[in-house]
Write an enzyme that holds these catalytic residues in place. Structure first.
Site, PDB file in Angstrom:
ATOM      1  CB  CYS A 156      -0.878  -0.005   1.240  1.00  0.00           C
ATOM      2  SG  CYS A 156      -1.703  -1.570   1.507  1.00  0.00           S
ATOM      3  NE  ARG A 187       4.132   1.915  -1.542  1.00  0.00           N
ATOM      4  CZ  ARG A 187       5.295   1.250  -1.479  1.00  0.00           C
ATOM      5  NH1 ARG A 187       6.245   1.545  -2.334  1.00  0.00           N
ATOM      6  NH2 ARG A 187       5.483   0.298  -0.607  1.00  0.00           N
ATOM      7  CD1 TRP A 224      -2.565  -4.039  -5.143  1.00  0.00           C
ATOM      8  CD2 TRP A 224      -1.875  -5.652  -3.764  1.00  0.00           C
ATOM      9  NE1 TRP A 224      -2.403  -5.186  -5.870  1.00  0.00           N
ATOM     10  CE2 TRP A 224      -2.003  -6.194  -5.061  1.00  0.00           C
ATOM     11  CE3 TRP A 224      -1.448  -6.480  -2.723  1.00  0.00           C
ATOM     12  CZ2 TRP A 224      -1.723  -7.535  -5.340  1.00  0.00           C
ATOM     13  CZ3 TRP A 224      -1.169  -7.821  -3.009  1.00  0.00           C
ATOM     14  CH2 TRP A 224      -1.311  -8.323  -4.290  1.00  0.00           C
ATOM     15  CG  ASN A 255       3.040  -0.915   2.847  1.00  0.00           C
ATOM     16  OD1 ASN A 255       2.475  -1.921   2.439  1.00  0.00           O
ATOM     17  ND2 ASN A 255       4.234  -0.519   2.415  1.00  0.00           N
ATOM     18  N   GLY A 256       1.932  -3.350   5.042  1.00  0.00           N
ATOM     19  CA  GLY A 256       2.632  -4.559   5.481  1.00  0.00           C
ATOM     20  C   GLY A 256       1.623  -5.601   5.936  1.00  0.00           C
ATOM     21  CD  GLU A 270      10.640  -7.313 -19.037  1.00  0.00           C
ATOM     22  OE1 GLU A 270      10.141  -6.208 -18.765  1.00  0.00           O
ATOM     23  OE2 GLU A 270      10.630  -8.287 -18.249  1.00  0.00           O
ATOM     24  CE  LYS A 323       7.064  -4.689 -18.248  1.00  0.00           C
ATOM     25  NZ  LYS A 323       8.074  -5.444 -17.629  1.00  0.00           N
ATOM     26  CD  GLU A 369       4.137  -6.062 -15.865  1.00  0.00           C
ATOM     27  OE1 GLU A 369       3.896  -5.856 -14.666  1.00  0.00           O
ATOM     28  OE2 GLU A 369       5.296  -6.109 -16.327  1.00  0.00           O
ATOM     29  CG  HIS A 426      11.711 -30.262 -27.216  1.00  0.00           C
ATOM     30  ND1 HIS A 426      12.177 -31.458 -27.695  1.00  0.00           N
ATOM     31  CD2 HIS A 426      12.668 -29.331 -27.508  1.00  0.00           C
ATOM     32  CE1 HIS A 426      13.379 -31.273 -28.236  1.00  0.00           C
ATOM     33  NE2 HIS A 426      13.696 -30.007 -28.141  1.00  0.00           N
ATOM     34  CE  LYS A 486       8.003   0.364 -10.700  1.00  0.00           C
ATOM     35  NZ  LYS A 486       8.155  -0.129 -12.050  1.00  0.00           N
TER      36      LYS A 486
END
Ligand code: AGP
Length: 607
Positions: free
Chosen positions: A2, A28, A75, A101-102, A479, A483, A486, A502, A602
């Site tokens: 958060c 965040r 979040w 936050n945590g 990558e 991108k 997400e 394979h 983030k």
């Protein structure tokens, strides 16, 4: 994951300053928001589920009175994103407010104990135990500061928290364990936040709060104490040389696009890093018994690319490892001869820090590459390099990825020189191209953005994508996949191209989009074979190629040309740029918010 913000101002509008600060922290977490202020000995609070702009439109977050307050953008981890679970959380009498936050790991037993003591809980969150614990301590006669001190000593887990109380309306009490916390001072106000950009518009004088510290902020200034020893800690503010506008969009529609365009500048910054730290880190790598390259997400992809760089240039075998698997895969074998090169743009990713902690306990050497000065990684690493990319606000990492690759390439070249494994001519050639990379990336962005935009429009209806590359380009494929997934939410897969036959090739049918990353070099001939395999089964081939690569041009349905020739080992830096742009424009085509993708944040500060 958060964002928390607080301030004590001379003037009576803390709530609008907090509102602005939370907007800067929205990357965040953005599923609910809330603000609490104090005026006289009254607490005022507004909170609700939803993004800040939507909640502000309903509740007017700027209207709370008072020159002191705290706020939070969430979040969710414990308790779904409903209004009742939004922060701030208060005690039974709504006299104490807390933002956090945590994660409080022992909240369940604390809650039971407090309920037995007569406290009534409103939310399903772990955080709500904090205001009730403080209330209990103050009921037993403790001051606010002492009550917070005693409370945090009972908390297991991670926290950055700020507390205000009507009983002592002139101060904000904060404490930190693992989750990031920093405060900023100027001549007539004081600010506290999860991240520096949140108060950069007001001051660039910042003080990092270290793990295990409690801070009392008031109109008179600040006091830092060590929670365990309760000793006073002296710490002067540091000047942050980030201009406020660096945290603004500067005319771009989204931070992600701005940050993609900032890459040439950031790459130039990486070429000006302090020689002594690069040299020191090279020496540690040279002496290392075994080297683990540890990170998560995009930073892990930089580590994977680096494993090819170290092997090809410096003949150093390294183990690129996803941090959340480190303990299981190598936890027992790590020892005093082990070296971890840890890569994290935020320097706060919990999975990465957990891997580091376990390795440190086994006397391993920890080297760090990060983008945030003062982050936890910078404090636990034996040597660290700060890559100087400036604040990255977009949740999708872009400029920090190419900057990580540039620093890791420089380390590999220095190690090659130290070990004399490759010729001076080769080293000079690579160094020359490293110097040219900022311009090459600049030309790629200016020259290819429009074409990528058209490709995104053409393929925006596709339901799945494949990304394939060989050698160091397999990291670029991963990558590109990350991108696209997400920020445009298109399911995608990425493989070392040789692996596709394979199994994954069974998915291929007419029109199935396959993105190939094809720099010239050792892998070029084989990748042409892989393109043929896919084409024979009807795939639509999108190829990222080097200038005048006629062979692949004739095979591909669409291609993006990187207007230069460079050593394959350096190709990931310019070759990833079209993939960043593809994901960005694909997100726009599909109506997604590139800066705040759903379910993400983030900096992932919980395990
Ligand atoms: C990348 O776009 C994502 N934001 C995510 O995968 C990120 O790379 C990962 O969480 C690692 O973050 P860090 O570099 O701050 O440790």
């Amino acid at each position: 994951m958060c964002g928390i913000f607080g301030c004590i101002l001379r003037t009576d509008d803390a709530s609008s300053a907090i509102h602005k600060g939370l907007k800067k922290l929205e990357y965040r977490g953005y599923d609910s928001v809330g603000i609490a202020t104090l005026q006289g000995n009254r607490l005022f609070m507004k909170k609700d589920r939803g993004k800040i702009d939507n909640v502000h439109a309903i509740h007017n977050l700027d209207s709370l009175p008072g020159r002191l307050g705290i706020g939070h953008t969430r979040w969710a981890t414990h308790g779904a994103p409903y209004q009742v679970n939004a922060h701030p959380h208060t005690d039974c009498k709504n006299q104490i407010a807390v933002v956090h936050n945590g994660i409080i790991e022992n909240f369940a037993e604390l809650k039971t104990e407090l309920e037995e003591a007569g406290h009534t809980f409103r939310s399903k969150t772990d955080t709500e135990v904090i205001p009730h614990l403080i209330e209990q301590k103050m009921k037993n006669g403790l001051s606010l500061v002492d009550a917070v001190h005693e409370t945090v000593k009972r908390l297991d887990g991670s926290y950055a928290l700020c507390v205000i109380s009507v009983k002592e309306p002139d101060k904000i009490v904060c404490a930190r364990k693992e989750s990031p916390l920093v405060f900023g001072v100027n001549e007539d106000s004081i600010y506290v936040a999860s991240d520096i950009p949140a108060f950069l518009a007001y001051t660039n004088k910042s003080v990092i709060v270290h793990d295990g510290e409690l801070v009392v902020l008031s109109g008179k200034g600040y006091e830092i104490r060590n929670i365990a020893s309760w000793e006073l800690v002296k710490r002067e503010p540091e000047i942050i040389d980030w201009a406020p506008e660096m945290a603004e969009k500067q005319g771009y529609p989204h931070f992600m696009l701005k940050e993609i365009h900032e890459q040439p500048l950031c790459l130039r910054n990486t070429l000006r890093l302090q020689d002594k730290y690069l040299e020191l880190m090279t020496t540690f790598l040279d002496r290392a018994g075994e080297v683990f390259l540890v990170a998560c997400g995009t930073s892990y992809h930089a580590c994977l690319a680096a494993s090819y760089l170290f092997s090809k240039l410096s003949f150093l075998a390294t183990h690129p490892i996803i941090a959340s698997e480190f303990l299981e895969q190598h936890g027992k074998s790590v020892n005093i001869d082990s070296t971890l090169l840890v890569v994290s743009q935020s320097g706060e990713t919990a999975d990465t820090l957990e891997a580091v902690e376990s390795a440190r306990l086994r006397a391993a050497t920890v080297l760090g590459l990060t983008n945030v000065v003062g982050s936890t990684l910078t404090r636990i690493a034996r040597v660290y390099i700060c890559q100087q990319s400036g604040p990255e606000i977009g949740v999708a990492a872009t400029k920090t990825f190419t900057s990580q690759l540039s620093v890791l390439s420089q380390l590999a070249v220095r190690l090659a020189k130290k070990r004399g494994k490759i010729s001076h001519v080769e080293i000079e050639d690579i160094e020359e191209h490293l110097e040219q990379l900022p311009d090459i990336v600049e030309r790629t962005i200016q020259g290819k953005e429009e074409k990528v935009k058209q490709l995104a429009k053409k393929y925006s209806g596709k339901q799945v994508f494949f990304f394939l590359g060989r050698g160091v380009s397999s990291a670029v494929a991963l990558e590109g996949k990350l991108k696209l997934m997400e920020i445009s939410y298109i399911p995608s897969l990425a493989y070392p191209a040789g692996e596709s036959k394979h199994g994954p090739i069974s998915l291929i049918e007419d029109g199935f989009p396959v993105v190939f990353i094809c720099p010239k070099g050792d892998t070029h001939r084989s990748i042409i074979g892989n393109i043929m395999e896919m084409k024979a089964r009807g795939a639509s081939i999108i190829a990222i190629i080097e200038k005048d690569d006629e062979k692949i041009k004739n095979l591909a349905d669409d291609y993006i040309e990187i207007e230069t020739e460079l050593p394959e080992i350096l190709s990931p830096i310019p070759f990833v740029v079209p993939l960043q742009l593809l994901a960005y424009y694909m997100a726009l085509e599909r109506g997604c918010d590139p800066d705040q993708p759903r379910n993400l944040a983030k900096s992932v500060t919980v395990k």
